[in-house]
Design a protein around this motif. Structure first.
Motif, PDB file in Angstrom:
ATOM      1  N   LEU A  86       0.789  -1.260  -0.115  1.00  0.00           N
ATOM      2  CA  LEU A  86       0.054  -0.017   0.059  1.00  0.00           C
ATOM      3  C   LEU A  86       1.041   1.398  -0.038  1.00  0.00           C
ATOM      4  O   LEU A  86       0.660   2.154  -0.601  1.00  0.00           O
ATOM      5  CB  LEU A  86      -1.183  -0.113   1.187  1.00  0.00           C
ATOM      6  CG  LEU A  86      -1.893   0.900   1.230  1.00  0.00           C
ATOM      7  CD1 LEU A  86      -2.834   1.149   0.163  1.00  0.00           C
ATOM      8  CD2 LEU A  86      -2.895   0.723   2.454  1.00  0.00           C
ATOM      9  N   ILE A 102      -7.030  -2.157  -1.076  1.00  0.00           N
ATOM     10  CA  ILE A 102      -7.581  -2.207   0.168  1.00  0.00           C
ATOM     11  C   ILE A 102      -9.095  -2.752   0.006  1.00  0.00           C
ATOM     12  O   ILE A 102      -9.421  -3.729   0.678  1.00  0.00           O
ATOM     13  CB  ILE A 102      -8.221  -0.467   0.353  1.00  0.00           C
ATOM     14  CG1 ILE A 102      -6.769   0.067   0.969  1.00  0.00           C
ATOM     15  CG2 ILE A 102      -8.967  -0.397   1.447  1.00  0.00           C
ATOM     16  CD1 ILE A 102      -6.755   1.566   0.853  1.00  0.00           C
ATOM     17  N   LEU A 115      -7.542  -4.192   9.001  1.00  0.00           N
ATOM     18  CA  LEU A 115      -7.416  -3.368   7.615  1.00  0.00           C
ATOM     19  C   LEU A 115      -7.257  -1.932   8.012  1.00  0.00           C
ATOM     20  O   LEU A 115      -6.298  -1.273   7.441  1.00  0.00           O
ATOM     21  CB  LEU A 115      -8.437  -3.455   6.671  1.00  0.00           C
ATOM     22  CG  LEU A 115      -8.359  -3.033   5.495  1.00  0.00           C
ATOM     23  CD1 LEU A 115      -7.207  -3.431   4.716  1.00  0.00           C
ATOM     24  CD2 LEU A 115      -9.667  -3.418   4.712  1.00  0.00           C
ATOM     25  N   ILE A 120      -3.812   0.530   6.322  1.00  0.00           N
ATOM     26  CA  ILE A 120      -4.177   1.936   6.276  1.00  0.00           C
ATOM     27  C   ILE A 120      -3.581   2.861   7.308  1.00  0.00           C
ATOM     28  O   ILE A 120      -2.753   3.876   6.793  1.00  0.00           O
ATOM     29  CB  ILE A 120      -5.839   2.056   6.247  1.00  0.00           C
ATOM     30  CG1 ILE A 120      -6.467   0.976   5.163  1.00  0.00           C
ATOM     31  CG2 ILE A 120      -6.277   3.467   5.764  1.00  0.00           C
ATOM     32  CD1 ILE A 120      -7.851   1.049   4.779  1.00  0.00           C
ATOM     33  N   CYS A 148      -7.138   7.343   0.338  1.00  0.00           N
ATOM     34  CA  CYS A 148      -7.630   6.185   1.343  1.00  0.00           C
ATOM     35  C   CYS A 148      -9.070   6.784   1.610  1.00  0.00           C
ATOM     36  O   CYS A 148      -9.889   5.881   1.924  1.00  0.00           O
ATOM     37  CB  CYS A 148      -6.826   6.242   2.695  1.00  0.00           C
ATOM     38  SG  CYS A 148      -5.119   5.593   2.374  1.00  0.00           S
ATOM     39  N   SER A 151     -11.318   5.039  -0.687  1.00  0.00           N
ATOM     40  CA  SER A 151     -11.479   3.519  -0.190  1.00  0.00           C
ATOM     41  C   SER A 151     -12.254   3.220   0.635  1.00  0.00           C
ATOM     42  O   SER A 151     -13.103   2.257   0.695  1.00  0.00           O
ATOM     43  CB  SER A 151     -10.028   2.985  -0.094  1.00  0.00           C
ATOM     44  OG  SER A 151      -9.096   3.000  -0.975  1.00  0.00           O
TER      45      SER A 151
END
Ligand code: B12
Length: 307
Positions: A86, A102, A115, A120, A148, A151
């Protein structure tokens, strides 16, 4: 809520339509019927099935999910951790790959708390250290935050809708706190747990928070503190006002700057350290379990070795 035909879901997973119909008939996959008797699968149910069965979406774009090249690359190397992949995608400005990674970690069964607290948070923390090294670090940080955020919205669209009689949870970042990812994460965790979440976003004035509590009558409220409030003493008093207004509901507090708040420990005020702890706490509230703090739940960071 988006609905899928068995053919579309079969193509997305890379299996035959007849296998998929068989799984539906065996009750492994819940389907609904159209007026004409055709099977239709709610997207949230398709995601639940993927997460439980360990199958992967080989053509995620058919489900409306981001399609990047990260999944393929992982198969070749199999070594890099999800966080490293990531970070690479965020720093190399491969937003589609980052989003695909993700979402595919989630559809492949990664616990949501893992996660959010793991890849993240750790990637943002890494990218966030670059601003000290000049303007390029700053634009990469802004890009990474946007990616992010997007996502998180994509993950949110994969959650089945809450039951209409599900308890409500409302909250956001405390007044003056501009950070929007933490409240979005909290909303996601609470949605997955089964709450009807009402995320008010960043920088919520306390009077607005109190008005929202009057409006929604929530079972649970939350306040995020990513930066220290202008006055810690005033913030602690505001939190007391919120707890009183909840009339028996719980106020969850968290974030990097929450630890130094002079909170009066009392019924209804629940400081938590992570999304994993929040997930456990939320499940306890919905199950009607009397819980004080995460410590009493014995929760820890869930490991996940699915990749
Ligand atoms: C994104 C970001 C920004 C964005 C924010 C965009 C937005 N609107 O959200 C922008 C670019 C605006 C920004 C600006 C600044 N930032 Co900034 N930023 C970050 C960064 C990269 C990520 C923060 C983030 O969202 N992380 C994701 C969240 C979810 O992770 P988390 O906060 O760790 O939260 C976890 C737990 O605490 C917990 N949790 C959090 N909230 C809650 C709530 C509840 C209820 C629960 C249960 C749990 C919980 O769960 C989370 C997941 O595990 C961090 C890097 C870092 N190390 O965090 C720097 C960082 C926070 N920023 C920093 C700084 C210095 C700044 C600036 C002052 C920079 C500047 N010179 O202008 C400004 C100040 C902004 C302001 N007005 O106050 C520093 C703070 C240093 C310090 N000791 O205070 C950091 C740590 C970067 C660094 N390494 O120096 N920033």
């Amino acid at each position: 809520m988006k609905y899928l035909s068995p053919k579309l879901l079969a193509d997305a997973i890379g299996v035959s339509e007849s296998s998929l119909k068989r799984w539906a008939d065996e009750g492994r996959l819940a389907v609904e019927r159209t007026a004409g008797g055709h099977r239709r699968i709610p997207l949230g149910e398709a995601v639940r099935f993927l997460r439980q069965s360990g199958m992967r979406a080989v053509r995620p774009e058919l489900l409306g999910l981001p399609a990047g090249s990260v999944g393929k690359r992982r198969d070749v190397t199999g070594r890099e951790s999800a966080t490293e992949r990531l970070i690479d995608a965020l720093l190399e400005d491969r937003a589609a790959d980052a989003r695909s990674l993700i979402v595919s970690l989630y559809t492949e069964g990664a616990p949501l708390g893992w996660l959010l607290d793991g890849p993240i948070r750790e990637s943002l923390s890494h990218v966030g250290g670059l601003w000290e090294h000049g303007a390029a670090g700053v634009f990469l940080e802004h890009r990474a935050t946007e990616t992010c955020s997007r996502s998180l919205a994509e993950l949110r669209s994969l959650m089945p809708p809450a039951a209409p009689d599900a308890p409500v949870a409302v909250g956001g970042s405390y007044a003056g706190d501009v950070y929007h990812i933490p409240p979005a994460m909290v909303a996601l965790v609470l949605a997955e747990a089964g709450f009807q979440e009402r995320n008010l976003g960043p920088d919520v004035p306390v009077d607005a928070m109190l008005a929202a509590i009057d409006h929604y009558r929530p079972r649970l409220a939350w306040q995020c503190f990513s930066i220290p409030p202008a006055s810690e003493r005033e913030a602690a008093q505001d939190l007391e006002r919120i707890v009183r207004r909840l009339e028996g509901g719980s106020l969850v507090i968290g974030g990097k700057a929450s630890h130094s708040l002079p909170l009066l420990p009392g019924v209804g005020m629940v400081p938590l350290g992570s999304m994993t702890e929040l997930a456990a706490f939320a499940r306890g509230v919905l199950a009607g379990v009397e819980v004080g703090t995460a410590g009493t739940l014995g929760v820890g960071r869930e490991g996940w070795t699915g990749t």
